[in-house]
Design an enzyme around this catalytic site. Structure first.
Site, PDB file in Angstrom:
ATOM      1  N   GLY A   3       0.805  -1.213   0.000  1.00 45.31           N
ATOM      2  CA  GLY A   3       0.000   0.000   0.000  1.00 45.31           C
ATOM      3  C   GLY A   3       0.841   1.268   0.000  1.00 45.31           C
ATOM      4  CG  HIS A   4       3.265   2.094   3.238  1.00 45.74           C
ATOM      5  ND1 HIS A   4       2.553   3.089   3.850  1.00 45.74           N
ATOM      6  CD2 HIS A   4       3.246   1.038   4.079  1.00 45.74           C
ATOM      7  CE1 HIS A   4       2.131   2.662   5.025  1.00 45.74           C
ATOM      8  NE2 HIS A   4       2.532   1.424   5.177  1.00 45.74           N
ATOM      9  CB  CYS A   5       4.952   0.379  -3.075  1.00 42.14           C
ATOM     10  SG  CYS A   5       6.143  -0.431  -1.978  1.00 42.14           S
TER      11      CYS A   5
END
Length: 516
Positions: free
Chosen positions: A54-56
């Protein structure tokens, strides 16, 4: 013959370059073209990512925007990306343990890349890269240059020196080299001294928040200047978001006080005003952070502190030194006086850590795997007649879920043993002084005896591996607690907000841990 050979080499070189494809101005790197990319682009920032992270996904548009900005300027700096789930050898070579991991390679060298340490907005990325590849401080001779530096950046530092080769000016440049995420400028221009109302040699930090500018006071030294910038580059109160998290956790201030409050609450401004007023007296000592307790993305953080949305607003304090330690105020009313008193007691060493514990379940020892909580932990694991093997887990941890059936089988195998206990503890709801848990699952063995020994389990996570370890009395597959290098040195934003089920590790050595 020489001409033919040259043509062949050129053709091979062109074919090789064609292998480095681009997606939205970002180079797509693989093991087969990685070294070539470093040679072709001496200054290259590389993101190691996982497609499911999700952060990527959140970073991707800003990363591409930064790549486009640099390309449009004609910069030699390039951005690249590596799918670490596919290019596992590259990920292991560069010690990738979580996603995204971002490293800067300079001069075509693979060894010792620099960790990216700034924010995750395009402007942050571009500013950091320019700082790493250009002069430590831009020479400012005209008002327009200084205006651009101050206007285009959230924070900027200018050194005003009548003699730019003086010892203080040289010290200033050394400090500029040591700070990655803030742009610096240096000037001896009388026009700029006058424009910014500077009457003598001085260092001024300009910012678009709080008081607007800060002037350095005291004897000029590298450490003093760096500390000055670090203390003033963040707002008195900063909101925790995915964008601000790198600055929060990557900063030098490791004591953080957090206000959990619904941003939409009618008294939000009152609470924030009190919080901000208290922050004024602790600048450079404690970082003041507020967290919107209603946001879904922040629920993991509330859980980490043992809080529920309905319990907010609430205040907690945490230290991120060698060990993460939490503190809870005795008074719930959020006033500037109460917060200031709480912080003062903390700095004076008069606070006791706040250790969470669930109540002891009535059936805690009825199943093959015994259930431990903070209130019964010491009594069970340090029983001198028992060998106790404990899994410290988090309910949301994907690796813990994978381990659960194996751990249940282990408990079943030793359920009738008079000397071995297999147990588990939810470390998101229970804490103990004897063990600091920084990643999930953490497995520790407490051998029988009066020595209160703790042994980390480092072996295979199989029924056979666990059984062999227990039968050897903790000698086969274990190490004295503290020898293992699985603990976090710093808490990062992804550790606190990682999506459920996402694997935060990428290499074989550390596989099997979900970090906070």
């Amino acid at each position: 013959m020489k001409i033919q050979l040259l043509l062949v080499l050129c053709a091979l070189s062109a074919a090789s370059r064609a292998d480095i494809t681009e997606e939205e101005d970002v180079l797509v790197l693989k093991k087969t073209n990685f070294e070539e990319a470093l040679l072709a682009h001496p200054n290259i920032l590389v993101e190691f990512y996982a497609p499911w992270c999700g952060h990527c996904k959140a970073l991707a548009p800003e990363y591409a925007k930064a790549a486009g900005m640099l390309k449009a300027e004609g910069s030699e700096i390039r951005l690249g990306k590596v799918d670490a789930t596919e290019e596992t050898e590259l990920a292991q070579e560069f010690g990738v343990r979580g996603y995204p991991t971002i490293k800067f390679f300079k001069g075509g060298e693979k060894s010792s890349p620099k960790e990216y340490s700034a924010g995750r907005q395009a402007d942050d990325i571009v500013s950091w890269l320019k700082k790493r590849t250009g002069p430590a401080a831009a020479t400012l001779t005209e008002a327009t240059q200084a205006e651009a530096l101050v206007t285009d950046n959230e924070v900027a530092v200018i050194g005003f020196f009548k003699d730019v080769v003086s010892e203080d000016a040289k010290t200033f440049l050394k400090a500029a080299e040591a700070v990655d995420d803030v742009p610096f400028g240096i000037t001896s221009s009388d026009e700029l001294f006058s424009k910014y109302e500077v009457t003598h040699d001085s260092v001024v930090l300009f910012k678009k928040f709080d008081e607007g500018r800060n002037a350095f006071e005291g004897e000029v030294s590298k450490d003093g200047l760096v500390s000055f910038v670090k203390a003033n580059q963040l707002p008195l109160v900063i909101e925790f978001t995915e964008q601000t998290a790198p600055k929060i956790f990557g900063g030098e201030i490791k004591s953080h006080i957090l206000l959990f409050v619904p941003k939409a609450a009618s008294d939000f401004k009152v609470k924030m005003d009190n919080f901000k007023k208290a922050a004024e007296d602790f600048k450079g000592k404690i970082l003041f952070i507020f967290i919107d307790s209603e946001l879904d993305d922040n629920q993991r953080i509330l859980e980490f502190f043992g809080l529920k949305k309905e319990e907010c607003p609430a205040v907690r304090l945490i230290t991120l030194e060698d060990e993460m330690t939490k503190y809870k105020p005795d008074i719930n009313e959020i006033t500037s006086e109460n917060i200031a008193a709480f912080c003062t007691r903390f700095l004076d060493g008069k606070l006791k850590p706040h250790l969470m514990s669930q109540d002891i379940p009535e059936d805690w020892d009825k199943n093959p795997v015994h259930v431990l909580v903070g209130k019964n932990f010491e009594e069970v694991v340090f029983d001198p007649k028992k060998n106790v093997f404990v899994e410290f887990y988090a309910p949301w941890c994907g690796h813990c879920k994978q381990l659960a059936p194996i751990w249940d089988k282990l408990g079943e195998k030793y359920k009738d043993s008079d000397s071995i206990i297999v147990a588990k503890m939810d470390s998101t709801a229970n804490e103990i002084e004897a063990v600091k848990v920084h990643s999930f699952p953490t497995l520790k063995f407490f051998p029988a005896g009066d020595e209160r020994k703790v042994i980390d389990y480092n072996g295979e996570r199989t029924l056979e591996g666990f059984s062999k370890f227990l039968e050897s009395g903790g000698k086969d597959g274990g190490a004295p607690a503290g020898d293992e290098d699985d603990d976090l040195e710093d808490v990062e934003e992804g550790d606190l907000t990682e999506d459920e089920g996402e694997d935060s590790d990428s290499d074989g050595e550390h596989a099997g841990h979900d970090e906070f």
